[in-house]
Design a protein around this motif. Sequence first.
Motif, PDB file in Angstrom:
ATOM      1  N   THR A  20     -14.938   1.041  10.193  1.00  0.00           N
ATOM      2  CA  THR A  20     -14.272   1.439   8.954  1.00  0.00           C
ATOM      3  C   THR A  20     -13.581   2.799   9.034  1.00  0.00           C
TER       4      THR A  20
ATOM      5  N   THR B  97       0.860  -1.183   0.000  1.00  0.00           N
ATOM      6  CA  THR B  97       0.000   0.000   0.000  1.00  0.00           C
ATOM      7  C   THR B  97       0.898   1.235   0.000  1.00  0.00           C
TER       8      THR B  97
ATOM      9  N   GLU C 232      -6.154  -2.576  12.500  1.00  0.00           N
ATOM     10  CA  GLU C 232      -5.307  -1.953  11.491  1.00  0.00           C
ATOM     11  C   GLU C 232      -5.578  -0.449  11.381  1.00  0.00           C
TER      12      GLU C 232
ATOM     13  N   ASP D 253      -3.040  -2.909  -1.930  1.00  0.00           N
ATOM     14  CA  ASP D 253      -3.827  -4.036  -1.428  1.00  0.00           C
ATOM     15  C   ASP D 253      -4.946  -3.578  -0.505  1.00  0.00           C
ATOM     16  N   LYS D 254      -4.688  -2.494   0.242  1.00  0.00           N
ATOM     17  CA  LYS D 254      -5.701  -1.960   1.154  1.00  0.00           C
ATOM     18  C   LYS D 254      -5.779  -0.449   0.976  1.00  0.00           C
ATOM     19  N   ASN D 255      -6.886   0.016   0.457  1.00  0.00           N
ATOM     20  CA  ASN D 255      -7.068   1.435   0.170  1.00  0.00           C
ATOM     21  C   ASN D 255      -7.616   2.169   1.389  1.00  0.00           C
ATOM     22  N   PHE D 256      -7.113   3.374   1.619  1.00  0.00           N
ATOM     23  CA  PHE D 256      -7.689   4.210   2.672  1.00  0.00           C
ATOM     24  C   PHE D 256      -7.378   5.670   2.391  1.00  0.00           C
TER      25      PHE D 256
ATOM     26  N   PHE E 201     -11.171   3.830   6.196  1.00  0.00           N
ATOM     27  CA  PHE E 201     -10.395   2.636   5.868  1.00  0.00           C
ATOM     28  C   PHE E 201     -11.342   1.446   5.662  1.00  0.00           C
ATOM     29  N   PRO E 202     -12.079   1.432   4.550  1.00  0.00           N
ATOM     30  CA  PRO E 202     -13.051   0.352   4.344  1.00  0.00           C
ATOM     31  C   PRO E 202     -12.427  -1.030   4.175  1.00  0.00           C
ATOM     32  N   ASP E 203     -11.136  -1.080   3.809  1.00  0.00           N
ATOM     33  CA  ASP E 203     -10.477  -2.368   3.582  1.00  0.00           C
ATOM     34  C   ASP E 203      -9.779  -2.921   4.823  1.00  0.00           C
ATOM     35  N   GLY E 204      -9.796  -2.178   5.939  1.00  0.00           N
ATOM     36  CA  GLY E 204      -9.078  -2.609   7.133  1.00  0.00           C
ATOM     37  C   GLY E 204     -10.019  -3.004   8.245  1.00  0.00           C
ATOM     38  N   ASP E 205      -9.463  -3.605   9.297  1.00  0.00           N
ATOM     39  CA  ASP E 205     -10.238  -3.864  10.499  1.00  0.00           C
ATOM     40  C   ASP E 205      -9.865  -2.831  11.554  1.00  0.00           C
TER      41      ASP E 205
END
Length: 284
Positions: free
Chosen positions: A245, A184, A267, A207-210, A260-264
């Motif tokens: 999110t 990222t 993260e 890999d993870k967008n934010f 951060f919709p792709d993270g938990d």
Amino acid sequence: EDTYKYDLNVSYQKQNMFRVSLRNQRTNHEQIILKNNDGVYVLTPSLNKTFKFQSEWPYNNSQVYLYQSLVNDILSDKERTFKEDNGYYIFSVKGDYPNNPDLKRELIYFDKKLNLKEVHVLDSEERPKIKVIFRTNDMDAKFEKNYFAVENNMNVARSNLKEEITVAKKIEDKMYPMYLPSNTHLAKEDRVTKTDGERVIMTFAGDKNFTLIEETTDIYDKMELISVYGDPVFIGETIGALTKTSATWIDNGMEFYLVFPDGDEEEILAVANSLTVVQSTGGK
């Protein structure tokens, strides 16, 4: 590793009324967590700003500064251990810190009169990461009728501000996350002007967008109330709002929004807690 120190004042009244005042010893910045019949709130008196939470706080996980939470941790852990040492009764129990899974156990110290004296929260290697010392305990405290009311707490706290609060109109030194998920990177950065201030928008892709937004804040003449679907959590040395999110917090006169919709949640906090100053060169 950064160390943050706070002066802590905790009040409780039956029917689930809580008030927790945290004053940062370095900045003298105070925030207040309130739970009353109307909900859960975090007050930032210096800005006259309040977040209202749709939250189960303080019952959703361990709260190191709340007597009820600590007693519940003791009763809930069937594998708890107990010893008497140096005039203390010491319980070792599992902690419930879902947003920081490295916090594993609590050492809870009571004196011989069962007054709560200290709490140490240990990581997986038994190293203390959080320590709370209780100077006084008053189990018979009485409170005024509006002691747990939001507006009363804000008015009192603002009247006790000892110095004039000013906020920046420009972002001289932007904050950048030192932790990024694998594969990222910073894809885009924009600096925009808003009424009486600036906003920096950083878009991260891979890999993870934010998206991370930093903007100048305002001091409100009338209390600003913002509803949040999430929980109050520590981010850096301030109390912010965490959802599944996103995270929102105010630090050093700046407001931060991390989407951060792709993270938990773990993260999200890892990114938020890794922010550090990057010297601005002007422009984009």
